[in-house]
Design a protein around this motif. Structure first.
Motif, PDB file in Angstrom:
ATOM      1  N   LEU A  99     -20.284 154.001  34.584  1.00 46.65           N
ATOM      2  CA  LEU A  99     -21.073 152.779  34.451  1.00 46.65           C
ATOM      3  C   LEU A  99     -20.233 151.640  33.902  1.00 46.65           C
ATOM      4  CD1 LEU A  99     -23.928 151.386  34.464  1.00 46.65           C
ATOM      5  CD2 LEU A  99     -24.047 152.050  32.063  1.00 46.65           C
ATOM      6  N   LEU A 100     -19.513 151.887  32.826  1.00 44.92           N
ATOM      7  CA  LEU A 100     -18.752 150.820  32.178  1.00 44.92           C
ATOM      8  C   LEU A 100     -17.555 150.382  33.020  1.00 44.92           C
ATOM      9  CD1 LEU A 100     -18.898 151.932  28.445  1.00 44.92           C
ATOM     10  CD2 LEU A 100     -20.397 150.379  29.692  1.00 44.92           C
ATOM     11  N   VAL A 101     -16.843 151.329  33.612  1.00 43.79           N
ATOM     12  CA  VAL A 101     -15.708 150.975  34.472  1.00 43.79           C
ATOM     13  C   VAL A 101     -16.212 150.218  35.696  1.00 43.79           C
ATOM     14  CG1 VAL A 101     -13.914 151.904  35.986  1.00 43.79           C
ATOM     15  CG2 VAL A 101     -14.168 152.784  33.669  1.00 43.79           C
ATOM     16  N   GLY A 102     -17.307 150.693  36.291  1.00 40.63           N
ATOM     17  CA  GLY A 102     -17.864 150.024  37.457  1.00 40.63           C
ATOM     18  C   GLY A 102     -18.297 148.607  37.157  1.00 40.63           C
ATOM     19  N   ILE A 103     -18.989 148.413  36.052  1.00 42.42           N
ATOM     20  CA  ILE A 103     -19.429 147.067  35.689  1.00 42.42           C
ATOM     21  C   ILE A 103     -18.232 146.187  35.394  1.00 42.42           C
ATOM     22  CG2 ILE A 103     -20.578 145.750  33.859  1.00 42.42           C
ATOM     23  CD1 ILE A 103     -22.796 147.805  33.927  1.00 42.42           C
ATOM     24  N   ARG A 104     -17.227 146.730  34.736  1.00 45.08           N
ATOM     25  CA  ARG A 104     -16.045 145.913  34.445  1.00 45.08           C
ATOM     26  C   ARG A 104     -15.327 145.505  35.734  1.00 45.08           C
ATOM     27  NH1 ARG A 104     -11.014 146.547  30.282  1.00 45.08           N
ATOM     28  NH2 ARG A 104      -9.965 144.709  31.069  1.00 45.08           N
ATOM     29  N   LEU A 105     -15.222 146.414  36.691  1.00 43.14           N
ATOM     30  CA  LEU A 105     -14.551 146.097  37.946  1.00 43.14           C
ATOM     31  C   LEU A 105     -15.365 145.132  38.802  1.00 43.14           C
ATOM     32  CD1 LEU A 105     -13.128 149.579  38.944  1.00 43.14           C
ATOM     33  CD2 LEU A 105     -11.855 147.611  38.080  1.00 43.14           C
ATOM     34  N   VAL A 106     -16.671 145.357  38.887  1.00 42.19           N
ATOM     35  CA  VAL A 106     -17.507 144.525  39.753  1.00 42.19           C
ATOM     36  C   VAL A 106     -17.750 143.151  39.135  1.00 42.19           C
ATOM     37  CG1 VAL A 106     -19.824 144.302  40.742  1.00 42.19           C
ATOM     38  CG2 VAL A 106     -18.605 146.465  40.897  1.00 42.19           C
ATOM     39  N   GLY A 121     -16.016 141.787  36.730  1.00 39.89           N
ATOM     40  CA  GLY A 121     -14.752 141.123  36.505  1.00 39.89           C
ATOM     41  C   GLY A 121     -14.430 140.725  35.093  1.00 39.89           C
ATOM     42  N   GLY A 122     -14.956 141.402  34.111  1.00 48.13           N
ATOM     43  CA  GLY A 122     -14.592 141.010  32.759  1.00 48.13           C
ATOM     44  C   GLY A 122     -15.008 142.004  31.701  1.00 48.13           C
ATOM     45  N   ARG A 123     -14.395 141.833  30.553  1.00 50.84           N
ATOM     46  CA  ARG A 123     -14.672 142.710  29.419  1.00 50.84           C
ATOM     47  C   ARG A 123     -16.051 142.460  28.826  1.00 50.84           C
ATOM     48  NH1 ARG A 123      -8.851 141.739  27.909  1.00 50.84           N
ATOM     49  NH2 ARG A 123      -7.953 143.795  28.172  1.00 50.84           N
ATOM     50  N   TRP A 124     -16.485 141.204  28.795  1.00 52.75           N
ATOM     51  CA  TRP A 124     -17.711 140.866  28.089  1.00 52.75           C
ATOM     52  C   TRP A 124     -18.939 141.471  28.749  1.00 52.75           C
ATOM     53  CZ3 TRP A 124     -17.380 139.724  23.325  1.00 52.75           C
ATOM     54  CH2 TRP A 124     -16.249 139.077  22.832  1.00 52.75           C
ATOM     55  N   VAL A 125     -18.957 141.533  30.061  1.00 50.69           N
ATOM     56  CA  VAL A 125     -20.100 142.139  30.744  1.00 50.69           C
ATOM     57  C   VAL A 125     -20.098 143.651  30.487  1.00 50.69           C
ATOM     58  CG1 VAL A 125     -21.278 142.410  32.942  1.00 50.69           C
ATOM     59  CG2 VAL A 125     -20.021 140.322  32.478  1.00 50.69           C
ATOM     60  N   ALA A 126     -18.929 144.273  30.524  1.00 50.49           N
ATOM     61  CA  ALA A 126     -18.832 145.698  30.207  1.00 50.49           C
ATOM     62  C   ALA A 126     -19.222 145.946  28.745  1.00 50.49           C
ATOM     63  CB  ALA A 126     -17.428 146.214  30.482  1.00 50.49           C
ATOM     64  N   ALA A 127     -18.854 145.039  27.865  1.00 46.56           N
ATOM     65  CA  ALA A 127     -19.228 145.179  26.455  1.00 46.56           C
ATOM     66  C   ALA A 127     -20.740 145.062  26.275  1.00 46.56           C
ATOM     67  CB  ALA A 127     -18.509 144.128  25.614  1.00 46.56           C
ATOM     68  N   ALA A 128     -21.386 144.216  27.062  1.00 43.31           N
ATOM     69  CA  ALA A 128     -22.850 144.106  26.992  1.00 43.31           C
ATOM     70  C   ALA A 128     -23.505 145.406  27.446  1.00 43.31           C
ATOM     71  CB  ALA A 128     -23.329 142.930  27.839  1.00 43.31           C
ATOM     72  N   LEU A 142     -16.736 155.704  21.821  1.00 40.84           N
ATOM     73  CA  LEU A 142     -15.300 155.854  22.077  1.00 40.84           C
ATOM     74  C   LEU A 142     -14.947 155.458  23.514  1.00 40.84           C
ATOM     75  CD1 LEU A 142     -14.592 159.227  20.240  1.00 40.84           C
ATOM     76  CD2 LEU A 142     -14.041 156.915  19.470  1.00 40.84           C
ATOM     77  N   ILE A 143     -15.775 155.865  24.460  1.00 42.89           N
ATOM     78  CA  ILE A 143     -15.545 155.482  25.850  1.00 42.89           C
ATOM     79  C   ILE A 143     -15.633 153.972  26.000  1.00 42.89           C
ATOM     80  CG2 ILE A 143     -16.546 155.595  28.172  1.00 42.89           C
ATOM     81  CD1 ILE A 143     -17.311 158.528  27.493  1.00 42.89           C
ATOM     82  N   ALA A 144     -16.604 153.366  25.347  1.00 43.87           N
ATOM     83  CA  ALA A 144     -16.768 151.910  25.432  1.00 43.87           C
ATOM     84  C   ALA A 144     -15.548 151.180  24.879  1.00 43.87           C
ATOM     85  CB  ALA A 144     -18.024 151.482  24.668  1.00 43.87           C
ATOM     86  N   VAL A 145     -15.018 151.656  23.777  1.00 40.63           N
ATOM     87  CA  VAL A 145     -13.823 151.015  23.202  1.00 40.63           C
ATOM     88  C   VAL A 145     -12.663 151.094  24.183  1.00 40.63           C
ATOM     89  CG1 VAL A 145     -12.075 151.256  21.400  1.00 40.63           C
ATOM     90  CG2 VAL A 145     -14.481 151.295  20.799  1.00 40.63           C
ATOM     91  N   LEU A 146     -12.469 152.254  24.802  1.00 37.71           N
ATOM     92  CA  LEU A 146     -11.375 152.409  25.758  1.00 37.71           C
ATOM     93  C   LEU A 146     -11.548 151.509  26.983  1.00 37.71           C
ATOM     94  CD1 LEU A 146     -10.814 156.251  25.660  1.00 37.71           C
ATOM     95  CD2 LEU A 146      -9.319 154.482  24.733  1.00 37.71           C
ATOM     96  N   VAL A 147     -12.754 151.468  27.534  1.00 37.64           N
ATOM     97  CA  VAL A 147     -12.980 150.670  28.743  1.00 37.64           C
ATOM     98  C   VAL A 147     -12.861 149.179  28.450  1.00 37.64           C
ATOM     99  CG1 VAL A 147     -14.701 150.024  30.478  1.00 37.64           C
ATOM    100  CG2 VAL A 147     -14.377 152.417  29.876  1.00 37.64           C
ATOM    101  N   TRP A 166      -9.133 148.233  27.502  1.00 39.60           N
ATOM    102  CA  TRP A 166      -8.094 148.495  28.494  1.00 39.60           C
ATOM    103  C   TRP A 166      -7.547 147.175  29.021  1.00 39.60           C
ATOM    104  CZ3 TRP A 166      -6.243 153.243  29.271  1.00 39.60           C
ATOM    105  CH2 TRP A 166      -5.342 153.431  30.311  1.00 39.60           C
ATOM    106  N   PRO A 167      -6.220 147.053  29.114  1.00 40.76           N
ATOM    107  CA  PRO A 167      -5.657 145.770  29.564  1.00 40.76           C
ATOM    108  C   PRO A 167      -6.001 145.461  31.018  1.00 40.76           C
ATOM    109  CG  PRO A 167      -3.935 147.420  29.317  1.00 40.76           C
ATOM    110  CD  PRO A 167      -5.199 148.041  28.817  1.00 40.76           C
ATOM    111  N   GLU A 168      -5.994 144.174  31.322  1.00 35.82           N
ATOM    112  CA  GLU A 168      -6.224 143.732  32.703  1.00 35.82           C
ATOM    113  C   GLU A 168      -5.045 144.158  33.562  1.00 35.82           C
ATOM    114  OE1 GLU A 168      -8.741 141.893  34.091  1.00 35.82           O
ATOM    115  OE2 GLU A 168      -9.861 141.931  32.219  1.00 35.82           O
TER     116      GLU A 168
END
Length: 135
Positions: free
Chosen positions: A59-66, A68-75, A113-118, A121-123
């Protein structure tokens, strides 16, 4: 996201709210299912926990990729972690969804922990599109 087109502040706020809502829904469903297990011989395999953690990662990797940013994945991560924390508390009758054993502890800490890693993770650098003429 494409750097040429910036979403409006209202569209960005909507992305954050939608991501947090998706995270909360997944956090609730995964919290209910994380206790599932199967016994193979003398070994108990917590397949619910494994799938729940893999789902958080996806979920978090997919949202970050789709998105396009850390803030949406953080939400989305905040939604998952918030729902897990809420459902860790005892209910009105004293029943709990997240027990105080190793499976419950891993589920209570694992999504964070997964959220912190995702999120941390650098761009990755953008690859330049190549055409047949360049080859």
């Amino acid at each position: 996201m494409n750097d040429d087109v910036k979403p409006s502040p209202l569209a960005r706020a909507g992305m954050y709210v939608l991501a947090a809502l998706l995270g909360a829904i997944y956090g609730a469903v995964a919290t209910i299912g994380h206790r599932q297990s199967v016994t193979v011989g003398d070994v108990v395999v917590p397949w619910g926990l494994v799938l729940a953690l893999a789902g958080v990662l996806a979920l978090l990797v997919g949202i970050r990729l789709v998105a396009g940013g850390r803030w949406v994945a953080a939400a989305a991560a905040a939604g998952v972690i918030g729902m897990v924390a809420l459902l860790t508390l005892p209910g009105p009758g004293g029943s709990v969804l997240v027990a105080g054993d190793i499976v419950g502890t891993v589920w209570a800490v694992g999504p964070a922990l997964i959220a912190v890693l995702v999120v941390a993770w650098p761009e990755l650098p953008q690859r330049r599109a190549t055409s047949a003429a360049d080859a």
